[in-house]
Design an enzyme around this catalytic site. Structure first.
Site, PDB file in Angstrom:
ATOM      1  N   HIS A 172       0.856  -1.193   0.000  1.00 57.56           N
ATOM      2  CA  HIS A 172       0.000   0.000   0.000  1.00 57.56           C
ATOM      3  C   HIS A 172       0.892   1.243   0.000  1.00 57.56           C
ATOM      4  CE1 HIS A 172      -3.750   2.203   1.080  1.00 57.56           C
ATOM      5  NE2 HIS A 172      -2.953   2.953   1.805  1.00 57.56           N
TER       6      HIS A 172
ATOM      7  N   ASP B  94       1.131   5.335  -0.170  1.00 59.01           N
ATOM      8  CA  ASP B  94       0.399   6.585   0.059  1.00 59.01           C
ATOM      9  C   ASP B  94       1.045   7.728  -0.705  1.00 59.01           C
ATOM     10  OD1 ASP B  94      -1.679   5.826   1.995  1.00 59.01           O
ATOM     11  OD2 ASP B  94       0.022   5.285   3.264  1.00 59.01           O
TER      12      ASP B  94
ATOM     13  N   HIS C 259      -2.775   4.667  -2.907  1.00 57.82           N
ATOM     14  CA  HIS C 259      -3.765   5.500  -2.210  1.00 57.82           C
ATOM     15  C   HIS C 259      -3.415   6.946  -2.545  1.00 57.82           C
ATOM     16  CE1 HIS C 259      -5.493   6.765   2.002  1.00 57.82           C
ATOM     17  NE2 HIS C 259      -6.153   7.301   1.005  1.00 57.82           N
TER      18      HIS C 259
ATOM     19  N   GLY D 113      -2.849  11.814   6.217  1.00 57.90           N
ATOM     20  CA  GLY D 113      -1.784  12.799   6.143  1.00 57.90           C
ATOM     21  C   GLY D 113      -0.497  12.306   6.784  1.00 57.90           C
TER      22      GLY D 113
ATOM     23  N   GLY E 293       1.484   8.998   9.181  1.00 59.07           N
ATOM     24  CA  GLY E 293       1.475   7.676   9.781  1.00 59.07           C
ATOM     25  C   GLY E 293       1.507   7.786  11.295  1.00 59.07           C
TER      26      GLY E 293
ATOM     27  N   ASP F 114      -7.794   1.706   6.618  1.00 60.68           N
ATOM     28  CA  ASP F 114      -6.450   2.294   6.615  1.00 60.68           C
ATOM     29  C   ASP F 114      -6.340   3.305   7.746  1.00 60.68           C
ATOM     30  OD1 ASP F 114      -3.969   3.300   5.895  1.00 60.68           O
ATOM     31  OD2 ASP F 114      -4.661   4.215   4.027  1.00 60.68           O
ATOM     32  N   GLY F 115      -5.398   3.068   8.657  1.00 65.40           N
ATOM     33  CA  GLY F 115      -5.127   4.044   9.716  1.00 65.40           C
ATOM     34  C   GLY F 115      -5.183   3.434  11.104  1.00 65.40           C
TER      35      GLY F 115
HETATM   36 ZN    ZN Z   1      -3.231   4.793   2.778  1.00 64.99          ZN
END
Ligand code: ZN
Length: 213
Positions: free
Chosen positions: A25, A27, A58, A134, A136, A167-168
């Protein structure tokens, strides 16, 4: 990969691949849609040499249209766009699909999941953000579990074959609850990279038991 050591990005991709991840994944942040800035197509193209796994992009950008084709050329296997992005989402979805790439739509914690309804017939994946995107390392928002349940029932009602990604802040504290709520793809960053355990064990611990009910 947001929690990876970017100075060793290639070997971090290899580590995650060898540890048994299903997807990578990535970002992509533009410094506009979210305040943070990460990496783009040239970096992703160079990372392709380190793994044959599915590259799941993403895309957090205000103007994703101009990034879609370069991302696909760089080796994207799926691209997820935000419903909150200042863009014609339908156009972006069609642009991605026209290249034979899988496509997803993402909703932020503050966004009502009903926003995805117009796109149910055209997407392969719905991403429920369980932190404000925005950065991690943020804490999981507990209300996300009920949101995943609601999105799961939207998918069932539409009778579509759509992956449900979260996600998160995903960790073993919430992974089983998310799977039970109907999530099919869990994105893990800090949990994998900060763990003292072997990454392969951390990945196994997230898989949980698929609820047959
Ligand atoms: Zn992500």
């Amino acid at each position: 990969m947001l929690a990876a050591d970017f100075s060793n990005f290639g070997s971090e991709i290899t580590n995650v691949t060898e540890a048994g991840a299903d997807w990578i994944h990535l970002d992509v942040m533009d410094g506009q849609f979210v305040p943070n800035l990460t990496f783009g197509p040239p970096v992703i193209a160079s990372l392709r040499e380190y793994s044959r796994l599915h590259f799941d992009i993403h895309l957090m950008a205000n103007n994703p249209h101009e990034l879609i084709e370069p991302l696909i050329d760089a080796g994207a296997d799926s691209i997820t766009l935000h419903v909150e992005a200042l863009t014609d989402l339908e156009k972006g979805i069609n642009q991605i699909k026209s290249h034979g790439c899988k496509v997803g739509v993402a909703v932020n914690p503050a966004t009502d999941e009903q926003e995805i309804l117009p796109f149910l017939q055209s997407v392969d994946l719905i991403l429920v953000m369980s932190v404000v995107p925005g950065y991690g390392g943020q804490s999981f928002i507990p209300a996300s579990i009920d949101k995943v349940k609601r999105v799961r029932s939207i998918i069932e009602d539409a009778n579509q074959d759509i992956e449900l990604q979260v996600d998160g802040g995903v960790s073993t504290e919430n992974s089983q609850a998310l799977i039970n709520a109907g999530a099919t793809i869990l994105v893990a960053g800090s949990f994998l990279f900060s763990s003292n355990n072997q990454m392969s064990n951390s990945i196994l611990s997230l898989r949980g038991n698929v609820n047959q009910d």
